[in-house]
Write an enzyme that holds these catalytic residues in place. Structure first.
Site, short mmCIF file in Angstrom:
data_model
loop_
_atom_site.label_atom_id
_atom_site.label_comp_id
_atom_site.label_asym_id
_atom_site.label_seq_id
_atom_site.Cartn_x
_atom_site.Cartn_y
_atom_site.Cartn_z
N LYS A 55 36.16 37.87 40.52
CA LYS A 55 36.84 38.58 39.81
C LYS A 55 35.86 38.97 38.38
O LYS A 55 35.76 37.91 37.54
CB LYS A 55 38.00 39.08 39.95
CG LYS A 55 39.04 38.71 41.24
CD LYS A 55 38.47 40.09 41.80
CE LYS A 55 39.31 40.42 43.19
NZ LYS A 55 39.23 41.64 43.53
N GLU A 98 30.76 45.14 42.71
CA GLU A 98 31.21 45.42 43.39
C GLU A 98 32.78 47.02 42.34
O GLU A 98 33.16 46.30 41.23
CB GLU A 98 32.67 45.19 44.40
CG GLU A 98 33.76 45.63 45.18
CD GLU A 98 34.68 44.96 45.84
OE1 GLU A 98 33.60 43.78 46.46
OE2 GLU A 98 36.04 44.69 46.50
N HIS A 131 36.54 45.41 54.22
CA HIS A 131 38.29 45.48 52.21
C HIS A 131 38.68 44.25 53.68
O HIS A 131 39.54 45.68 54.38
CB HIS A 131 38.18 45.96 51.30
CG HIS A 131 38.98 45.56 51.04
ND1 HIS A 131 40.25 45.64 51.08
CD2 HIS A 131 38.34 45.20 49.47
CE1 HIS A 131 41.03 45.11 49.77
NE2 HIS A 131 40.15 44.66 48.45
N GLU A 151 36.81 50.10 49.03
CA GLU A 151 38.54 49.77 49.66
C GLU A 151 39.71 50.81 49.38
O GLU A 151 40.69 50.42 50.43
CB GLU A 151 38.87 48.58 49.07
CG GLU A 151 39.12 48.46 47.85
CD GLU A 151 39.58 47.06 46.94
OE1 GLU A 151 37.93 46.04 46.65
OE2 GLU A 151 39.80 47.07 46.51
MG MG Z 1 37.67 45.21 45.30
#
Ligand code: MG
Length: 372
Positions: free
Chosen positions: A158, A214, A290, A240
């Protein structure tokens, strides 16, 4: 093939340590599984996710009374009706009814869908990198190194929840530690504007093995995405949370993504989910499902990916990977499907080919209390 009974399994687990992404921390994991049984004793499992009190009330008062007495063979109509009430429940019902139909036919789900094209599907280790400790970077690197030792070749971490400088430091250290062995995707959970997203190019230039970037921007911003895609040194992935096939069409037509990421729980049914995978093939964009929020829906993503035509003729890259949650999540053990060396062998056998551990299901059964 008449539905006689539906049993529900609301599951809850409070995490020992919260973990998170740019949207905040997770303090618990929950899962809502249900089993549909026909008068002839055929069973199929479904899964959805939402706040458990809402799901429990919805099942008791609307979903179960609606489904009991209905014919399994009316699957499309039943799922379309439930879609109007709750898209994720509709997705779960579509899984359960698909499993029952496969069993009635004496086939695996993959055979029902036309047959597997591959027995093994690659998966990537998906991390929630942030913790509320000062040494979150060290802890993230340790987790990534452990996954690399377990054989994962692709990972996702992340960004976007800390300052650009702190996130960039995290990624640089990760690259130094495992960059030779694995490809790393960066997920910003729609945190940036175009200018900030492009700042990452300075790092991407030094790390040609990175996987994808992403959702750096809000997903509805197609024009900024297509501009970013023309300038970014990494492929752009996203989608997603998209719930309508038409939005994927709009994203693809705008040239917003190199890789689309439909979630089998978010599109109102496993059939619509598979439509999006096929749409990606028609439109020549890659598709990497996802699946962070469910174990059964993740298995259906593996089935779907195993049946999908290849996107590339390049050896070893013919099929895109499926997301695999490697964070603390005891629900990962409820089905006997484990990645080995970064791949999952598609279960064989009638229906979904594996059985839930019902003792474990009871061990995590939600006690009915409220939570936040
Ligand atoms: Mg994501």
């Amino acid at each position: 093939m008449i539905i006689q009974q539906i049993d529900t399994f609301p599951l809850f687990y409070r995490l020992k340590e919260p973990y998170g992404d740019a949207n905040g921390y997770k303090y618990y994991r929950s899962c809502y599984l249900f089993r549909i049984r026909t008068q002839s004793g055929m069973e199929g499992w479904g899964e959805c996710i939402d706040w458990l009190p809402t799901l429990e009330k919805g099942f008791r008062e609307r979903i179960i009374p609606f489904l009991v007495g209905k014919k399994i063979t009316d699957r499309a109509h039943l799922v379309a009706t439930i879609q109007k009430w709750h898209k994720r429940i509709a997705a779960g019902v579509s899984m359960a009814l698909t499993e029952i139909l496969a069993k009635v036919a004496g086939l695996s789900v993959c055979d029902l869908w036309g047959g597997k094209r591959r027995n093994v599907v690659p998966v990537y280790a998906s991390f929630q990198s942030y913790s509320n400790h000062d040494d979150w970077i060290k802890s993230s690197i340790t987790k990534v190194e452990t996954a690399a030792k377990a054989g994962y070749k692709q990972m996702k971490v992340k960004v976007g929840g800390k300052s650009f400088r702190e996130d960039a430091n995290h990624i640089s250290l990760l690259e130094k530690s495992v960059g030779e062995q694995v490809q790393i995707a960066l997920d910003a959970n729609q945190s940036y504007d175009l200018f900030t997203a492009l700042k990452w190019n300075a790092l991407f230039e030094k790390s040609p093995c990175s996987l994808w970037f992403e959702e750096p921007l809000p997903v509805q911003n197609n024009s900024d995405y297509s501009l970013l895609r023309s300038r970014c040194l990494l492929p752009i992935a996203g989608g997603e949370n998209i719930q309508k096939p038409i939005q994927f069409i709009s994203n693809i037509q705008a040239g917003a993504f190199d890789i689309i990421q439909p979630d089998p729980m978010h599109l109102g049914g496993i059939d619509s989910f598979r439509d999006i995978l096929q749409l990606a093939r028609y439109q020549k964009v890659r598709v990497s499902p996802h699946t962070f929020d469910g174990i059964l829906s993740r298995l259906y993503a593996v089935f779907a990916q195993s049946c999908l035509p290849a996107w590339s003729k390049m050896k070893g890259e013919e099929i895109e990977s499926v997301e695999w949650d490697v964070m603390e999540n005891p629900f990962n053990k409820l089905l006997p499907v484990e990645p080995k060396q970064g791949t999952v062998t598609v279960p064989v056998g009638i229906g979904i080919g594996v059985e839930f551990d019902e003792k474990e299901l009871e061990a995590y059964r939600w006690d009915g209390s409220s939570y936040s």
